[in-house]
Motif scaffolding. Structure first.
Motif, PDB file in Angstrom:
ATOM      1  N   SER A   1     -21.841  36.701  79.873  1.00  0.00           N
ATOM      2  CA  SER A   1     -23.027  36.092  80.481  1.00  0.00           C
ATOM      3  C   SER A   1     -22.959  36.037  82.001  1.00  0.00           C
ATOM      4  O   SER A   1     -23.984  35.864  82.673  1.00  0.00           O
ATOM      5  CB  SER A   1     -23.231  34.676  79.941  1.00  0.00           C
ATOM      6  OG  SER A   1     -22.135  33.838  80.299  1.00  0.00           O
ATOM      7  N   TYR A   2     -21.758  36.182  82.567  1.00  0.00           N
ATOM      8  CA  TYR A   2     -21.638  36.141  84.022  1.00  0.00           C
ATOM      9  C   TYR A   2     -22.418  37.267  84.692  1.00  0.00           C
ATOM     10  O   TYR A   2     -22.878  37.127  85.829  1.00  0.00           O
ATOM     11  CB  TYR A   2     -20.167  36.231  84.445  1.00  0.00           C
ATOM     12  CG  TYR A   2     -19.334  35.021  84.106  1.00  0.00           C
ATOM     13  CD1 TYR A   2     -19.920  33.789  83.826  1.00  0.00           C
ATOM     14  CD2 TYR A   2     -17.953  35.112  84.056  1.00  0.00           C
ATOM     15  CE1 TYR A   2     -19.146  32.689  83.508  1.00  0.00           C
ATOM     16  CE2 TYR A   2     -17.167  34.003  83.745  1.00  0.00           C
ATOM     17  CZ  TYR A   2     -17.776  32.798  83.472  1.00  0.00           C
ATOM     18  OH  TYR A   2     -17.009  31.706  83.166  1.00  0.00           O
ATOM     19  N   LEU A   3     -22.581  38.381  84.002  1.00  0.00           N
ATOM     20  CA  LEU A   3     -23.310  39.505  84.599  1.00  0.00           C
ATOM     21  C   LEU A   3     -24.742  39.106  84.938  1.00  0.00           C
ATOM     22  O   LEU A   3     -25.244  39.433  86.020  1.00  0.00           O
ATOM     23  CB  LEU A   3     -23.287  40.705  83.652  1.00  0.00           C
ATOM     24  CG  LEU A   3     -21.939  41.422  83.546  1.00  0.00           C
ATOM     25  CD1 LEU A   3     -21.855  42.236  82.264  1.00  0.00           C
ATOM     26  CD2 LEU A   3     -21.716  42.313  84.766  1.00  0.00           C
TER      27      LEU A   3
ATOM     28  N   ALA B   1     -27.305  45.466  77.257  1.00  0.00           N
ATOM     29  CA  ALA B   1     -28.222  44.331  77.168  1.00  0.00           C
ATOM     30  C   ALA B   1     -28.099  43.408  78.381  1.00  0.00           C
ATOM     31  O   ALA B   1     -28.853  42.452  78.502  1.00  0.00           O
ATOM     32  CB  ALA B   1     -27.958  43.542  75.891  1.00  0.00           C
ATOM     33  N   THR B   2     -27.181  43.708  79.282  1.00  0.00           N
ATOM     34  CA  THR B   2     -26.979  42.933  80.508  1.00  0.00           C
ATOM     35  C   THR B   2     -27.488  43.737  81.702  1.00  0.00           C
ATOM     36  O   THR B   2     -27.817  44.919  81.571  1.00  0.00           O
ATOM     37  CB  THR B   2     -25.488  42.624  80.724  1.00  0.00           C
ATOM     38  OG1 THR B   2     -24.823  43.802  81.225  1.00  0.00           O
ATOM     39  CG2 THR B   2     -24.822  42.157  79.431  1.00  0.00           C
ATOM     40  N   PRO B   3     -27.523  43.146  82.903  1.00  0.00           N
ATOM     41  CA  PRO B   3     -27.963  43.893  84.095  1.00  0.00           C
ATOM     42  C   PRO B   3     -26.889  44.811  84.687  1.00  0.00           C
ATOM     43  O   PRO B   3     -27.083  45.330  85.797  1.00  0.00           O
ATOM     44  CB  PRO B   3     -28.321  42.782  85.084  1.00  0.00           C
ATOM     45  CG  PRO B   3     -28.368  41.527  84.316  1.00  0.00           C
ATOM     46  CD  PRO B   3     -27.423  41.700  83.188  1.00  0.00           C
ATOM     47  N   ALA B   4     -25.785  45.028  83.988  1.00  0.00           N
ATOM     48  CA  ALA B   4     -24.703  45.852  84.535  1.00  0.00           C
ATOM     49  C   ALA B   4     -25.204  47.252  84.898  1.00  0.00           C
ATOM     50  O   ALA B   4     -25.967  47.862  84.152  1.00  0.00           O
ATOM     51  CB  ALA B   4     -23.566  45.958  83.535  1.00  0.00           C
ATOM     52  N   SER B   5     -24.740  47.736  86.033  1.00  0.00           N
ATOM     53  CA  SER B   5     -25.040  49.107  86.453  1.00  0.00           C
ATOM     54  C   SER B   5     -23.951  50.077  86.023  1.00  0.00           C
ATOM     55  O   SER B   5     -24.142  51.294  86.094  1.00  0.00           O
ATOM     56  CB  SER B   5     -25.198  49.172  87.975  1.00  0.00           C
ATOM     57  OG  SER B   5     -26.339  48.466  88.396  1.00  0.00           O
ATOM     58  N   ALA B   6     -22.798  49.540  85.627  1.00  0.00           N
ATOM     59  CA  ALA B   6     -21.669  50.387  85.238  1.00  0.00           C
ATOM     60  C   ALA B   6     -20.743  49.594  84.341  1.00  0.00           C
ATOM     61  O   ALA B   6     -20.784  48.357  84.301  1.00  0.00           O
ATOM     62  CB  ALA B   6     -20.909  50.875  86.482  1.00  0.00           C
ATOM     63  N   LEU B   7     -19.901  50.308  83.617  1.00  0.00           N
ATOM     64  CA  LEU B   7     -18.859  49.676  82.810  1.00  0.00           C
ATOM     65  C   LEU B   7     -17.561  50.449  82.983  1.00  0.00           C
ATOM     66  O   LEU B   7     -17.554  51.607  83.395  1.00  0.00           O
ATOM     67  CB  LEU B   7     -19.263  49.603  81.339  1.00  0.00           C
ATOM     68  CG  LEU B   7     -19.729  50.870  80.609  1.00  0.00           C
ATOM     69  CD1 LEU B   7     -18.602  51.815  80.283  1.00  0.00           C
ATOM     70  CD2 LEU B   7     -20.484  50.499  79.335  1.00  0.00           C
TER      71      LEU B   7
END
Length: 257
Positions: free
Chosen positions: A96-98, A125-131
């Motif tokens: 959830s920190y993302l 499902a998160t706003p992450a641009s990369a993993l």
């Protein structure tokens, strides 16, 4: 240590599999994702500043600073992107920190131990641009390729982490375009910056390279740039003093501590 990390993620994967069977997986994030790889290829060495509450090598670092506070501090301090540790057991993170660190608009990297397609789905499902994908965790080039392509299909980049030239061969076989070289030995947790920076001569012009672990002083950033790296990921050095914004400006040579 790697087996401990893998075991810690088993519960997460089990829960995701249960959600998939019930048809309850989260929908992909519908908002914008700032391009992570593009951000790293600007002028000069990019700094990926990390929100890192704890680690196996350091123990508790800082659990008082909120994701929102750190995101704002990193934007003001000159970060190019933000890495968010989401692993719960060893790093005290949360997925959830993302969502809580998107206000500055900097691209976000989900840093975790990702080895299953459903973890990519959860990240999307998160706003992450990369993993982050780690070769030692998923040493099968075909699986790495599948995970990377799945991420890219959702508008995310994949940062593929290596520790040595054997890992690099697997990363390249998987089609990786963003390579992160970790200076920390996962077995001993010791850092060898010369080994990390020495791999810079192997960088291909079409690749984006990130130096990770042990970066804590302006001269380290200068050495990474000289070695051919495009970016450096910095976490502990920024978080441990309780004022990550000031620490980042000092690291970038913009303000004395």
């Amino acid at each position: 240590m790697l087996e401990r990390f893998r075991a810690a993620k088993r519960h997460e994967v089990d829960k995701l599999e249960q959600c998939a069977r019930r048809g309850g997986l989260p929908a992909p994030f519908a908002g914008p994702r700032p391009a992570f790889g593009t951000a790293l290829r600007g002028d000069g060495l990019a700094v990926i500043a990390e929100y890192k509450r704890a680690s196996p090598s350091c123990g508790v670092i800082d659990t008082k600073l909120t994701p929102e506070e750190v995101a704002a501090a990193y934007e003001a301090g000159g970060a190019t992107a933000i890495s968010v540790l989401t692993e719960e057991v060893h790093f005290r993170g949360e997925l959830s920190y993302l969502a809580r660190m998107t206000a500055p608009g900097l691209p976000l990297l989900r840093k975790d131990f990702i080895m299953h397609p459903l973890q990519v789905t959860a990240t999307a499902a998160t706003p992450a641009s990369a993993l982050l994908l780690i070769v030692r965790l998923t040493p099968d080039a075909a699986l790495l390729r599948d995970l990377r392509e799945q991420a890219e299909a959702q508008g995310m980049d994949a940062v593929v982490e290596v520790f040595d030239t054997d890992d690099l061969d697997i990363a390249r076989a998987s089609g990786a375009r963003i390579i992160q070289v970790n200076a920390r030995d996962l077995d001993t947790l010791k850092v060898s910056m010369p080994a990390c920076l020495g791999m810079g001569v192997l960088r291909d012009a079409a690749e984006t390279w990130v130096a990770a672990s042990g970066m804590s002083a302006p001269e380290h950033l200068a050495a990474a740039a000289t070695a051919g790296y495009d970016a450096a990921l910095v976490g502990t050095a920024l978080m441990r003093g309780g004022d990550p914004g000031t620490a980042l400006r000092a690291l970038l040579g913009r303000e004395a501590v």
